[in-house]
Enzyme design. Structure first.
Site, PDB file in Angstrom:
ATOM      1  N   LYS A 150       0.858  -1.186   0.000  1.00  0.00           N
ATOM      2  CA  LYS A 150       0.000   0.000   0.000  1.00  0.00           C
ATOM      3  C   LYS A 150       0.887   1.226   0.000  1.00  0.00           C
ATOM      4  CE  LYS A 150      -4.426   0.339   0.901  1.00  0.00           C
ATOM      5  NZ  LYS A 150      -5.405  -0.356   0.125  1.00  0.00           N
TER       6      LYS A 150
HETATM    7  N1  GLU Z   1      -7.245   0.007  -3.032  1.00  0.00           N
HETATM    8  C1  GLU Z   1      -8.066  -1.141  -3.294  1.00  0.00           C
HETATM    9  C2  GLU Z   1      -8.146  -2.045  -2.083  1.00  0.00           C
HETATM   10  O1  GLU Z   1      -7.954  -1.623  -0.958  1.00  0.00           O
HETATM   11  C3  GLU Z   1      -7.690  -1.856  -4.569  1.00  0.00           C
HETATM   12  C4  GLU Z   1      -6.298  -2.366  -4.650  1.00  0.00           C
HETATM   13  C5  GLU Z   1      -5.949  -2.899  -6.039  1.00  0.00           C
HETATM   14  O2  GLU Z   1      -6.806  -2.998  -6.889  1.00  0.00           O
HETATM   15  O3  GLU Z   1      -4.777  -3.200  -6.209  1.00  0.00           O
HETATM   16  O4  GLU Z   1      -8.472  -3.197  -2.186  1.00  0.00           O
END
Ligand code: GLU
Length: 433
Positions: A123
């Site tokens: 993240k």
């Molecule tokens: N930010 C989204 C999540 O928390 C999507 C992450 C992604 O598609 O890589 O799942």
């Protein structure tokens, strides 16, 4: 969400209500430690998984429209990549911290594993208020971020996606900046892009859609009739709005939805297709003509069949958990329930279907998008939706098995499935050198 995370002093006592508020990392570590007591995994592997593989910290000199230059801090926390490239969103939010990125990156590892996607977890976050950036400032910031992260991201290395405060346009700038530097168009470096440049149809709706699919499966499990089932949804962004609309189309009665300013409430049901989502027009929920307006706190305490917190983290806490009257909670946001509230809900036999399953449709369609990018072949919306439904049903079935066989909560079951898959890959790959 609190800013003062202290990784070193985490008390990971399993059954005690922890002090609150807690950070995403504290919650993630407590959940991991709890799952480690239930899953059949090597202690050394669990210890490794308590730490990120790498955290990159960058300072982005942002040239403001008035000519000033502000140093803006950003992070990319890469948690684990044993099952495939790191994967996870990048958020722009003033409260972003390194610890928050690490905790959210861990959740991505479990989310990808429980869906059996060939990805690890990561993240990113930039400490900035996106509402205070002009479009041009946001573009410059994103291009510089792509440049600073160029060595650690890539279609086979780490694939960012949208998260809070970022969107398809942000991903387009990121992909363009990366591609210009690489000297070749590389759509697979990010997902959640606009379809015109390799994004997948259905990606934007996918997290909310998966919340609806999982709510339907969970309702079926508990013999709740979807027709007329009452639902309250906190948050009307891409997760909340798409979940509410889909559930309404499936026959559920959506009695309340909210944005930061408050909630509209009608016990007979509201028409969520007539409320603008955050993407369509920010903060427009209260423009809907409903018989009552209530607060976000009151929404959480409504006596409904299903409560879907789909806004931000840490909204169900030890302070309000006793007032929760919903028969079931389906987590649309990442980390809406604190560990203390989780324990209280378990004691009251209120099932909580965890985020790492419920909203995993986002990263699942990200995977479909990545497949389309690297194979240079577009899928139809019908194919995306059919395959999403099938992946969600498979993940749900594996979680149901553990929930029943080991008599554990839904969250523990999902963590156990994920942890055992990740640990198995670590075991087989072994340590190098
Ligand atoms: N930010 C989204 C999540 O928390 C999507 C992450 C992604 O598609 O890589 O799942």
């Amino acid at each position: 969400m609190s800013n003062d995370a202290d990784h070193g002093s985490v008390d990971s006592t399993v059954n005690e209500s922890p002090a609150e508020p807690e950070t995403a990392l504290e919650t993630a570590l407590r959940q991991l430690d709890r799952a480690a007591t239930l899953a059949d995994v090597d202690e050394d592997i669990v210890e490794r998984l308590r730490h990120p593989a790498r955290v990159t910290r960058v300072t982005l000199p942002l040239k403001r429209d008035d000519g000033r230059v502000d140093p803006i801090v950003g992070y990319r926390a890469q948690h684990d990549s044993v099952r495939g490239p790191f994967k996870g969103g990048i958020r722009y939010h003033p409260d972003v911290t390194e610890e928050e990125c690490i905790g959210l990156g861990m959740w991505m590892t479990w989310k990808c594993a429980v869906l059996n996607l060939p990805f690890g977890g990561a993240k990113g976050g930039v400490v900035v208020n996106p509402k205070k950036l002009s479009l041009k400032e946001k573009e410059r910031l994103t291009r510089r971020l792509a440049q600073e992260l160029r060595d650690v991201v890539g279609p086979n290395r780490d694939i960012p996606a949208p998260d809070m405060g970022t969107d398809a346009q942000t991903m387009a700038w990121f992909m363009d900046a990366y591609s210009m530097q690489e000297g070749e168009t590389t759509p697979g470096v990010v997902t959640g892009k606009p379809p015109a440049i390799g994004g997948s149809v259905g990606r934007a709706e996918a997290p909310g859609y998966s919340v609806a699919i999982i709510t339907e499966l969970a309702a079926d499990y508990y013999d709740i009739d979807l027709n007329g089932m009452t639902v309250a949804v906190q948050g009307f962004g891409s997760v909340g709005a798409n979940a509410a609309r889909k559930l309404q189309d499936m026959g559920a009665t959506i009695v309340s939805v909210s944005d930061v300013n408050g909630a509209v409430y009608n016990p007979d049901g509201i028409d969520t297709h007539n409320i603008l989502s955050h993407e369509e027009k920010p903060e427009a929920v209260l423009e809907y003509d409903a018989p009552s307006i209530i607060s976000n706190d009151e929404l959480l305490e409504l006596d409904v069949d299903v409560l879907i917190p789909a806004a931000i983290g840490n909204v169900i806490t030890v302070d309000n958990v006793d007032e929760i009257k919903a028969d079931m909670i389906v987590e649309g946001a990442n980390g809406p329930t604190t560990s203390g509230a989780d324990v209280a809900l378990e004691e009251r036999d209120i099932p909580v279907i965890p985020d790492i399953v419920a909203n995993a449709g986002g990263v699942t369609v990200s995977y479909f998008e990545w497949l389309q990018d690297i194979s240079r072949r577009k899928w139809t919306l019908e194919r995306v939706e059919t395959e999403l439904e099938s992946e969600m049903a498979k993940a749900w079935a594996s979680v149901v098995d553990v929930h029943e066989d080991r008599s554990v909560t839904w969250r523990d079951a999902a963590y156990t499935v994920a942890l055992e898959r990740v640990a198995a890959a670590h075991n087989i790959r072994g340590l190098w050198p």
